[in-house]
Scaffold this active site. Structure first.
Site, mmCIF file in Angstrom:
data_model
loop_
_atom_site.group_PDB
_atom_site.id
_atom_site.type_symbol
_atom_site.label_atom_id
_atom_site.label_comp_id
_atom_site.label_asym_id
_atom_site.label_seq_id
_atom_site.Cartn_x
_atom_site.Cartn_y
_atom_site.Cartn_z
ATOM 1 C CG ASP A 299 6.426 -29.682 -24.438
ATOM 2 O OD1 ASP A 299 6.148 -30.569 -23.601
ATOM 3 O OD2 ASP A 299 6.480 -29.889 -25.663
ATOM 4 C CG ASP A 336 29.927 -22.060 -18.957
ATOM 5 O OD1 ASP A 336 29.579 -22.547 -20.046
ATOM 6 O OD2 ASP A 336 29.308 -22.238 -17.890
ATOM 7 C CB THR A 371 35.144 -31.412 -15.940
ATOM 8 O OG1 THR A 371 34.735 -30.315 -16.780
ATOM 9 C CG2 THR A 371 36.316 -32.123 -16.599
ATOM 10 N NE ARG A 372 28.185 -33.317 -13.694
ATOM 11 C CZ ARG A 372 27.284 -33.491 -12.732
ATOM 12 N NH1 ARG A 372 26.080 -32.990 -12.855
ATOM 13 N NH2 ARG A 372 27.586 -34.160 -11.647
ATOM 14 C CG LEU A 373 34.303 -28.524 -12.391
ATOM 15 C CD1 LEU A 373 35.690 -28.965 -11.952
ATOM 16 C CD2 LEU A 373 33.687 -27.576 -11.394
#
Lengths: 669, 567
Positions: A299, A336, A371-373
């Site tokens: 993997d 983040d 939002t991926r922000l």
């Protein structure tokens, strides 16, 4: 699992006791070479009792030692497993289980019963501090569990109902929360029970290769039996009356007692090495197959790359300095907490020496999957970083050709581009990429030299996969791989005559795990996966596949090297015993006494003593294994043939001579 | 030893090597069903045979039916030959009116020619009629050789295929006879004639040195010699075999004889290599054979030229070495080569008296036979014997590279090892068993010419020769007694059939296995290292068990010779 030192005093004492118990001819019959030795020892003892003389007495004694040393080797190897089994057994001590009376209704009513009375299908409640009674599957709840009893790792693991983390093992302890567990096995058949049986060797059967080798050793024993019995007739013709004691001595030194005595110890020690490595093989066959593996299905995530992508580069747009982009990226990533976000912060700090700035009145926009922000609103600036389309939408700008080029370049190289914007202004692109583990490329090169192909399995798209594959140096890759793809790939390789090893943990890995010649299931995986594979990795580390292959090879190499050594020894023993046998009839036979042994009796006795002592001397090698080197077969063969073949030819000449000098000095013969 | 002598040896071996490759490839084409240059001529004949016999050449046989076909064919051959010998007195072409052969000798002779041994307990010229020689023995000279080649091809296919079947015995037998042995023996016989070997039923009236008149019968010698050598049969028309001036008149015919007996056995490893898809593998096996054989030649050559100190002490010029029992026209070098080749092969033709070799010179043919006749061995039987050793070598040492053993991609497992061990067990059991019993049996000991270690060598040689299907005799042993005729006959049968049946079963098991792909991790079986390993395994697994017997025979005789003791 904790493991005792190679030679633990307690184990040795127990083994010494066991080695005497193992003299029982009924159990020794399984090992024809040593059985013949025992018969010889009994015969010489009988002859010595009828006509006692010092020489026959010493021969008889050393023949018994030969048998004892062989049973001792096996007992030591088993003893190590027994010590481990004892510690496992503590985890299995009788526990009370809370059997739910109405598992369907959720009323929580239970009855306390002994775990041994449970049956598959029963549902039990396990609460904080309880020991899970038997293997099962969580059907409700989530809990943190201490699995140290089987893995030796005290950090708790999370198990929850549904998905690939639902399996629990009997004997492990719930640290917090409560779960409902549906029992999947009968008492006595749990994972721990099977482990105990395996390490104790109770279920030990001869593996296919071990069986074949035993056949060869028995055949050689038979051939030398013919040679020795007929020698009686030939000697009679020549006018020599050879005593039975001497013939027995000749027979025992010629038959392959060294490998015959160590064979089963080698097999047990091989399994043991795997167990110390926290891998449980469900059969010895699997360990042998590991040595034969031609192709490793690895993997990508966790084995070839670190689990997470990391920022490696800032690509500023025209008119934006790299430092400015880095600074904006740093600010935008403050909110983040994902590994990617942290890696951006780390890169900005290390490459541009940026420090945390005091941010009074700043508002963090944390990263969200929707939002991926992520970003920050500070001093009137709205800085955002995130997925390219999300950032473009936020900025309300269309991508300039320059921006698009940067994004494409990152994507083509197998990376993930993130965009950074300050309000409506696009500042640049951050290059996130999978970081190959250091040293893995060399490792794959070594595997290639050993003749093993590596195949990377990944869910990434083919472009990304190809880029990572070429960087990591694998031989092939399987992109956007589904479990069906894996299964098909394995079948294709097997049709081409190759053996495959893979590891997996999900239920959908189960068919591929079962199809692979060596299927390593992760301990954290589902019950289905654990049953489909023929090995279980208690540490759940996919990298181990490589070491498992090496342990398999080491087992086979040890067996082969000691066989070669044992057979090569015969030459010297002939030169010790034959002249001694016939020197009275033909004094000129002295010419064959290459070692210049002091007397015929001393020569025979020295050969017998060497033959016995060499078994003891080789026990550490049998248990530790012949070191494996990551080189090709030709180089390995050259090395081992020199050490064990040539060494086996020369060493006994020296050893027998030394023993002879000792015997002469002590006036024993 | 002289440079000249070694040059003669080298030239002879080079002549063999020159045809090894083309002949090996020719046989590979032949036994994979391809078309050879001889097909336009012989194809119709071959098809005619199949039609008459009702054989479907396309039908494949598993190991059991292949073995059954071989046994049926051999059983019929044994019965027919036994009948011919017993009924010799009433059969035609018996000008001398020779009577039927005694039962024990007939059994011994039938077993001998059936098994490609050609042990001769009789004197050819005074016991057998031309009919028995031609319709009985010569037929088996072809068929036993063809059977050996067929068996070798069946075992080869075990490594070349994964289908489980081993070919068709009747087809292999027919092709080996028709396309290989017949054309080759015509060529070789013509060469013999050109070299002065008679091919005639005439008789010669000659005046001997003593002045008396003697009638010397000639015979179909060139043709008999051709198949005797090519098929590694070795049974001479005359008792003196290839030392007889009619069978082997000159140094040149001697080279031709050695060439003819080596040529097929040396080419078969190449055929094997071609058929398994690795010609290198063939060369590796051939190298092993060559290394051990040339070692044997060197030892004989050295021991014989070193001579016998006891004879030197009598005033004989030692510069010639030990010339007792040797033909001056061949010389030491080419006698040594013949001695080693005829025993390294299971041919057994002799151009010198092996009984008269020095002890160490005599040890070589003994050991070469005891190693299982694989250097390079009889036609076919040498190849499959060598493959058994290869399987064992790969099994013992293959583990040392950290993989379970495989040879040419075929996994060697318990079943194969059991069968291979069963096969190699036969030789020590038969050779040492019968020798030990004979060494204690007064009736057997009465046949010995010599006492002491040399007598033991004579016994050991007889059973080694029989079990190895060699057929050469140390002589010095009167073997035409019921005891020796019977036990040697049994030894020959066991040496051939009890050996090859487990080998065929092993082949059947291997043929059914898939072929694993080779990689850098695979045990290398074409390297120099493998050649060395295989040499070691042959010497240790194949030879060590005979060491005590050899020590009591030739080795002790050698040390005694230097201590001036004789028997």
């Amino acid at each position: 699992m904790s493991s005792p030192a190679l030679f633990d005093r307690a184990i040795l004492t127990a083994a010494a006791r066991d080695s005497v118990r193992k003299l029982d001819p009924r159990s020794l019959m399984r090992n024809p070479v040593i059985f013949v030795t025992e018969v010889g020892a009994a015969l010489t003892t009988f002859l010595w009792l009828r006509a006692p003389d010092a020489f026959s007495g010493q021969i008889a004694a050393w023949l018994w030692f030969t048998v004892l040393f062989a049973t001792f080797a096996e007992a030591v190897a088993e003893g190590r497993g027994k010590a481990q089994a004892a510690s496992l057994r503590q985890a299995r001590s009788d526990v009370q289980a809370k059997l739910l009376l109405h598992p369907d209704t959720n009323d929580g009513l239970y009855e306390k019963v002994n775990a041994q009375t449970l049956a598959p299908g029963d549902v039990v409640l396990v609460e904080t501090g309880d020991v899970i009674p038997l293997d099962g599957e969580i059907i409700a709840g989530v809990a943190s569990i201490n699995e140290a009893a089987i893995t030796g790792e005290s950090a708790p693991v999370i198990r929850e109902a549904g998905g690939d983390r639902s399996a629990v093992t009997g004997g492990t302890t719930v640290l917090s929360d409560a779960i409902h567990v549906r029992i999947t096995v009968a008492p006595g058949e749990t994972f721990i029970d099977r482990m105990i049986a395996l390490v104790e060797g109770a279920e030990r059967q001869k593996t296919p290769n071990e069986l074949a080798l035993s056949v060869l050793l028995s055949g050689m024993t038979l051939i030398f039996l013919i040679a020795v019995v007929t020698l009686w007739g030939l000697a009679g013709y020549s006018g020599t009356q050879v005593s039975v004691v001497v013939l027995v001595a000749l027979l025992v030194t010629l038959i392959p007692t060294t490998i015959g005595g160590l064979l089963s110890a080698i097999g047990i020690a091989g399994m043991d090495r795997l167990i110390r490595f926290n891998v449980i093989a469900t059969s010895g066959r699997a360990v042998e197959a590991a040595g034969d593996v031609d192709t490793l299905l690895l993997d990508k995530t966790g084995t070839i790359t670190f689990g997470n992508r990391m920022a490696t580069e800032f690509l500023p747009m025209a008119g934006v300095s790299a430092a400015e982009l880095a600074s904006a990226s740093l600010l935008a990533s403050m909110g983040d907490e994902t590994p990617e976000g942290r890696s951006i912060v780390a890169l900005a700090r290390s490459d541009f020496g940026l420090e945390d700035q005091p941010m009074i009145g700043a508002v963090l926009v944390p990263f969200a999957a929707q939002t991926r922000l992520s970003g920050i609103d500070v001093a009137g600036r709205k800085i955002r970083k995130g997925a390219v389309d999300s950032v473009l939408r936020f900025a309300g700008a269309s991508a300039s050709p320059e921006f698009r080029q940067a994004v494409d370049r990152v994507a083509r190289s197998g990376g993930t581009p993130l965009a950074v914007a300050d309000g409506a202004r696009l500042l640049g692109v951050i290059h996130l990429k999978d970081v190959i583990k250091p040293g893995i490329r060399d490792r794959f090169a070594a595997l290639r030299a050993m003749g093993i192909r590596t195949v990377m399995v990944t869910g990434d798209n083919p472009v990304t996969a190809a880029a990572i594959a070429s960087e990591a140096g694998v031989d092939d890759f399987l992109a956007e791989a589904t479990p069906e793809d894996k299964l098909a790939y394995i079948r294709r390789e097997q049709v081409g005559g190759r053996l495959i090893a893979m590891c997996g943990d999900g239920t959908n890995d189960a068919p591929a795990l079962a199809q692979a010649d060596v299927g390593v299931a992760m301990q954290t995986g589902t019950q289905a996966a654990r049953e489909a594979g023929n090995m279980v990795d208690l540490d759940s580390s996919p990298t181990k596949l490589i070491e498992i292959v090496e342990i398999g090879k080491q087992l086979l190499m040890t067996r082969g090297s000691l066989t070669t050594f044992s057979i090569a020894n015969d030459v010297a023993k002939y030169f010790a015993i034959l002249p001694a046998l016939f020197v009275t009839t033909y004094p000129q036979m002295q010419a064959l006494n290459l070692m210049g042994l002091s007397s015929p009796q001393s020569a025979i006795l020295s050969a017998v003593i060497f033959n016995a002592l060499i078994i003891v001397a080789l026990i550490p090698l049998a248990l530790r294994g012949v070191p494996y080197r990551r080189v090709g077969a030709a180089a390995l063969l050259r090395r081992n043939l020199t050490v064990y073949g040539l060494g086996g030819l020369v060493l006994p000449f020296i050893g027998i001579k030394v023993i002879d000098l000792g015997l002469a000095a002590l006036h024993l013969a | 030893m002289s440079l000249n002598g070694w040059l003669q040896i080298a030239v002879t071996l080079a002549l063999v090597l020159a045809v090894t490759l083309p002949l090996g490839r020719y046989m590979a084409v032949l036994f994979t069903g391809g078309r050879t240059v001889l097909h336009p001529l012989l194809g119709p004949v071959e098809r005619g045979f199949y039609r008459v016999a009702g054989v479907n050449p396309q039908a494949e046989q598993g190991w059991a039916s292949y073995a059954l076909a071989m046994l049926t064919f051999s059983g019929a051959g044994l019965a027919a030959l036994y009948a011919i010998l017993r009924l010799q007195g009433v059969l035609p072409f018996n000008p001398a009116g020779l009577p039927g052969v005694a039962p024990d000798l007939a059994f011994n002779t039938a077993a001998s020619f059936l098994t490609n041994t050609n042990w001769q307990a009789y004197f050819g010229e005074v016991t057998l009629s031309p009919f028995s020689q031609m319709a009985g023995l010569a037929v088996q000279n072809f068929l036993s050789a063809a059977t050996g080649i067929a068996l070798a091809m069946a075992v080869t296919r075990a490594f070349a295929r994964s289908a489980g079947s081993l070919g068709n015995f009747w087809v292999d037998l027919t092709r080996a006879t028709l396309y290989l042995l017949l054309p080759l023996s015509i060529v070789v016989a013509l060469a013999y004639v050109a070299l002065g070997v008679p091919q005639s039923f005439a008789t010669l009236d000659v005046t001997t040195l003593e002045g008396t008149q003697q009638v010397v019968p000639l015979g179909p010698l060139a043709s008999q010699e051709a198949i005797k050598q090519l098929g590694t049969n070795g049974g001479g028309y005359f008792n003196a075999n290839a030392a007889h001036p009619f069978e082997n008149p000159s140094a040149l015919s001697n080279i031709h004889a050695i060439w003819a007996m080596l040529v097929i056995s040396a080419a078969l490893p190449i055929t094997f290599g071609r058929m398994v898809g690795s010609e290198r593998q063939g060369w590796a096996l051939l190298s092993v054979m060559a290394v051990l054989l040339i070692g044997g030649v060197a030892l004989v050559y050295w021991a014989e030229t070193a001579g016998n100190p006891l004879i030197t002490a009598l005033g004989v010029d030692p510069s010639m070495g030990n010339m007792e029992g040797k033909e001056v026209r061949f010389g030491q070098a080419m006698t040594a080569l013949f001695v080693a080749v005829t025993t390294g092969l299971s041919c057994g033709a002799v151009n010198a008296m092996h009984d008269s070799l020095t002890p160490l010179g005599g040890l070589v043919p003994l050991l070469l036979m005891q190693l299982g006749e694989v250097l390079p061995g009889g036609v076919g039987s040498g190849l499959y014997g060598m493959l058994v050793f290869s399987v064992l070598a790969v099994f013992v040492a293959g583990l040392m590279v950290g993989r379970t053993p495989e040879f040419l991609g075929k996994k060697i497992e318990a079943r194969e090892i059991r069968l291979a061990v069963l096969a190699v067990l036969i030789l020590p059991l038969v050779i040492l068993g019968f020798t030990a019993v004979s060494a204690m049996l007064p009736a057997a000991l009465a046949s010995l010419n010599n006492a002491g270690p040399h007598g033991l060598s004579e016994l050991l040689y007889a059973y080694s020769s029989a079990a190895g299907n060699n057929g050469s005799a140390f002589a010095g042993l009167n073997a035409n007694t019921p005891w020796f005729n019977t036990t040697l006959g049994i030894a020959m049968m066991l040496g051939r059939f009890a050996y090859v049946l487990p080998v065929l079963a092993m082949a059947g098991s291997l043929a059914a296995k898939p072929r694993a792909a080779a990689s850098a991790g695979t045990f290398p079986t074409t390297s120099l290292l493998f050649v060395g390993l295989l040499v070691g395994v042959i010497l240790i697994l194949g030879g060590l068990q005979f060491f005590p017997a050899l020590a009591l025979g030739p080795i002790v005789e050698h040390v005694l010779m230097h201590a001036a003791t004789t028997f």
